[in-house]
Design an enzyme around this catalytic site. Structure first.
Site, PDB file in Angstrom:
ATOM      1  N   HIS A  53       1.045  -0.825   0.031  1.00 39.49           N
ATOM      2  CA  HIS A  53       0.295   0.073   0.073  1.00 39.49           C
ATOM      3  C   HIS A  53       1.446   1.472   0.025  1.00 39.49           C
ATOM      4  O   HIS A  53       1.887   0.777  -0.048  1.00 39.49           O
ATOM      5  CB  HIS A  53      -0.723  -0.703   1.408  1.00 39.49           C
ATOM      6  CG  HIS A  53      -0.983   0.127   2.775  1.00 39.49           C
ATOM      7  ND1 HIS A  53       0.640  -0.787   3.439  1.00 39.49           N
ATOM      8  CD2 HIS A  53      -0.526   0.613   3.282  1.00 39.49           C
ATOM      9  CE1 HIS A  53       1.135  -0.489   4.057  1.00 39.49           C
ATOM     10  NE2 HIS A  53      -0.145   0.176   4.672  1.00 39.49           N
ATOM     11  N   HIS A  55       1.473   4.279   2.069  1.00 40.29           N
ATOM     12  CA  HIS A  55       1.740   4.784   3.526  1.00 40.29           C
ATOM     13  C   HIS A  55       3.309   4.745   3.041  1.00 40.29           C
ATOM     14  O   HIS A  55       4.159   4.044   3.082  1.00 40.29           O
ATOM     15  CB  HIS A  55       1.551   4.077   4.759  1.00 40.29           C
ATOM     16  CG  HIS A  55      -0.002   4.588   4.425  1.00 40.29           C
ATOM     17  ND1 HIS A  55      -0.696   3.349   5.401  1.00 40.29           N
ATOM     18  CD2 HIS A  55      -1.053   5.273   4.702  1.00 40.29           C
ATOM     19  CE1 HIS A  55      -2.082   3.797   5.857  1.00 40.29           C
ATOM     20  NE2 HIS A  55      -2.462   4.698   4.992  1.00 40.29           N
ATOM     21  N   ASP A  57       5.575   4.717   5.404  1.00 38.84           N
ATOM     22  CA  ASP A  57       6.876   4.050   6.081  1.00 38.84           C
ATOM     23  C   ASP A  57       6.799   2.927   5.656  1.00 38.84           C
ATOM     24  O   ASP A  57       6.688   1.552   6.292  1.00 38.84           O
ATOM     25  CB  ASP A  57       6.021   3.985   7.554  1.00 38.84           C
ATOM     26  CG  ASP A  57       4.175   3.295   7.780  1.00 38.84           C
ATOM     27  OD1 ASP A  57       3.827   3.593   6.987  1.00 38.84           O
ATOM     28  OD2 ASP A  57       4.756   2.947   8.778  1.00 38.84           O
ATOM     29  N   HIS A  58       6.183   3.100   3.576  1.00 42.89           N
ATOM     30  CA  HIS A  58       6.395   1.014   3.201  1.00 42.89           C
ATOM     31  C   HIS A  58       6.678   1.747   1.769  1.00 42.89           C
ATOM     32  O   HIS A  58       7.628   0.564   1.485  1.00 42.89           O
ATOM     33  CB  HIS A  58       4.566   1.045   2.535  1.00 42.89           C
ATOM     34  CG  HIS A  58       4.189   0.368   4.247  1.00 42.89           C
ATOM     35  ND1 HIS A  58       4.029  -1.411   4.520  1.00 42.89           N
ATOM     36  CD2 HIS A  58       4.119   0.742   5.493  1.00 42.89           C
ATOM     37  CE1 HIS A  58       3.884  -1.375   5.616  1.00 42.89           C
ATOM     38  NE2 HIS A  58       3.232  -0.011   6.196  1.00 42.89           N
ATOM     39  N   HIS A 114      -7.654  -0.985   5.246  1.00 43.63           N
ATOM     40  CA  HIS A 114      -6.403   0.376   6.023  1.00 43.63           C
ATOM     41  C   HIS A 114      -6.665   1.027   4.875  1.00 43.63           C
ATOM     42  O   HIS A 114      -6.043   2.439   5.429  1.00 43.63           O
ATOM     43  CB  HIS A 114      -5.164  -0.453   6.013  1.00 43.63           C
ATOM     44  CG  HIS A 114      -4.469   0.221   6.401  1.00 43.63           C
ATOM     45  ND1 HIS A 114      -4.369   0.496   7.894  1.00 43.63           N
ATOM     46  CD2 HIS A 114      -2.859   0.019   6.395  1.00 43.63           C
ATOM     47  CE1 HIS A 114      -2.997   0.968   7.757  1.00 43.63           C
ATOM     48  NE2 HIS A 114      -2.784   0.789   6.675  1.00 43.63           N
ATOM     49  N   ASP A 131      -0.289  -3.734   6.322  1.00 42.55           N
ATOM     50  CA  ASP A 131      -0.879  -3.349   7.667  1.00 42.55           C
ATOM     51  C   ASP A 131      -2.070  -3.978   7.631  1.00 42.55           C
ATOM     52  O   ASP A 131      -2.744  -3.010   8.645  1.00 42.55           O
ATOM     53  CB  ASP A 131      -0.724  -1.922   7.537  1.00 42.55           C
ATOM     54  CG  ASP A 131       0.883  -1.633   7.026  1.00 42.55           C
ATOM     55  OD1 ASP A 131       1.601  -2.020   7.952  1.00 42.55           O
ATOM     56  OD2 ASP A 131       1.272  -0.543   7.468  1.00 42.55           O
ATOM     57  N   HIS A 169       4.916  -4.753  10.188  1.00 44.86           N
ATOM     58  CA  HIS A 169       5.184  -4.206  11.262  1.00 44.86           C
ATOM     59  C   HIS A 169       5.230  -4.962  12.687  1.00 44.86           C
ATOM     60  O   HIS A 169       3.955  -5.989  12.851  1.00 44.86           O
ATOM     61  CB  HIS A 169       4.243  -2.679  12.392  1.00 44.86           C
ATOM     62  CG  HIS A 169       4.088  -1.517  11.774  1.00 44.86           C
ATOM     63  ND1 HIS A 169       4.984  -0.629  12.005  1.00 44.86           N
ATOM     64  CD2 HIS A 169       2.761  -1.151  10.533  1.00 44.86           C
ATOM     65  CE1 HIS A 169       4.516   0.637  10.854  1.00 44.86           C
ATOM     66  NE2 HIS A 169       3.633  -0.377   9.845  1.00 44.86           N
TER      67      HIS A 169
HETATM   68 ZN   LIG Z   1      -0.244   1.584   6.710  1.00 46.47          ZN
END
Ligand SMILES: [Zn+2]
Length: 255
Positions: A53, A55, A57-58, A114, A131, A169
């Protein structure tokens, strides 16, 4: 195929998938330096980046990896390609699209909730679930609604019990504390909390856990278990799976 788990940022994971010819794909590179270090250490050639996805932090490492390694295939969902929200994305994937790596077919599942563009990659008995499905938990519902997220988790729940989970995570221990609050007295949850504590005490990731173990302990895959239904109803849920899931997810947001 080999999988190398790469800790990134404070609690993220990226993954290197490596074939027999030392070609590698990286899943969800949130930052480039630890991925570059793993590429160097493993002596592999990076050929593609797969995103679950959009985001930050990916996807945060995409630009630097593309600049350093030249023409890379950058795969994410068709939804995210339309939105233009994954840097350098070259191809938009839909459920059922064909893809292969290291001699294995890759199955794609669209798992919105998400985010609306969330997808899972399933290869060689492993699922890269981003996530959406965590070990003993699930992600927050940011873009979809509770019934949508529950249907996405229902798709993942249908995978074979032997499937190994690699998610975005390291939240496992906190997730198991919440699971114990939802199902007090569960011996399965208590046993898993001990397992997670011993793995983390050794500094290892809890990734690669089996889906079969999730089915006994992850409250977000247990909307039809009597203990979870009871807990959800105490929190105002009605009888349907989306409502039961939603009550548990809302409780986790405040936990
Ligand atoms: Zn995410």
């Amino acid at each position: 195929m080999r999988i190398v788990t790469i800790p990134c940022l404070s609690d993220n994971y990226a993954y290197l998938l490596i074939d027999d010819a030392d070609r590698a794909v990286v899943v969800d590179p949130s930052e480039a330096p630890p991925v570059e270090a793993a590429i160097e250490r493993e002596g592999v050639t990076l050929s593609a980046i797969w995103l679950t996805h959009h985001h930050w932090d990916h996807v945060g490492g995409i630009e630097a990896l593309c600049d350093a390694h030249g023409e890379l295939e950058v795969l994410g969902s068709a939804y995210d390609l339309d939105k233009g929200r994954i840097p350098r994305q070259t191809r938009g994937l839909r459920e059922g699209d064909g893809l292969s790596f290291a001699g294995h077919d890759v199955s794609l599942l669209e798992i919105p909730g998400h985010t609306l563009g969330a997808i899972a990659y399933i290869i060689d008995g492993c699922v890269f679930s981003g996530d959406t499905l965590f070990i003993a938990g699930c992600g927050r519902v940011f873009e979809g609604d509770m019934p949508m997220m529950q249907r996405s988790l229902a798709k993942l729940r249908e995978l074979p019990g032997e499937t190994r989970i690699y998610c975005g995570h390291e939240y496992t221990q906190g997730n198991l504390k919440f699971a114990a609050a939802i199902e007090p007295g569960s011996a399965a949850i208590e046993a898993r909390a001990k397992w997670a504590a011993s793995v983390r005490d050794q500094g290892e990731p809890t990734m690669g856990a089996k889906l079969a173990d999730e089915l006994d302990t992850n409250p977000f895959l247990r909307w039809d278990a009597p203990e979870v239904i009871e807990s959800a109803k105490e929190r105002g849920a009605s009888d349907d799976a989306g409502s039961i899931f939603g009550a548990i997810r809302t409780a986790k947001d405040k936990f």
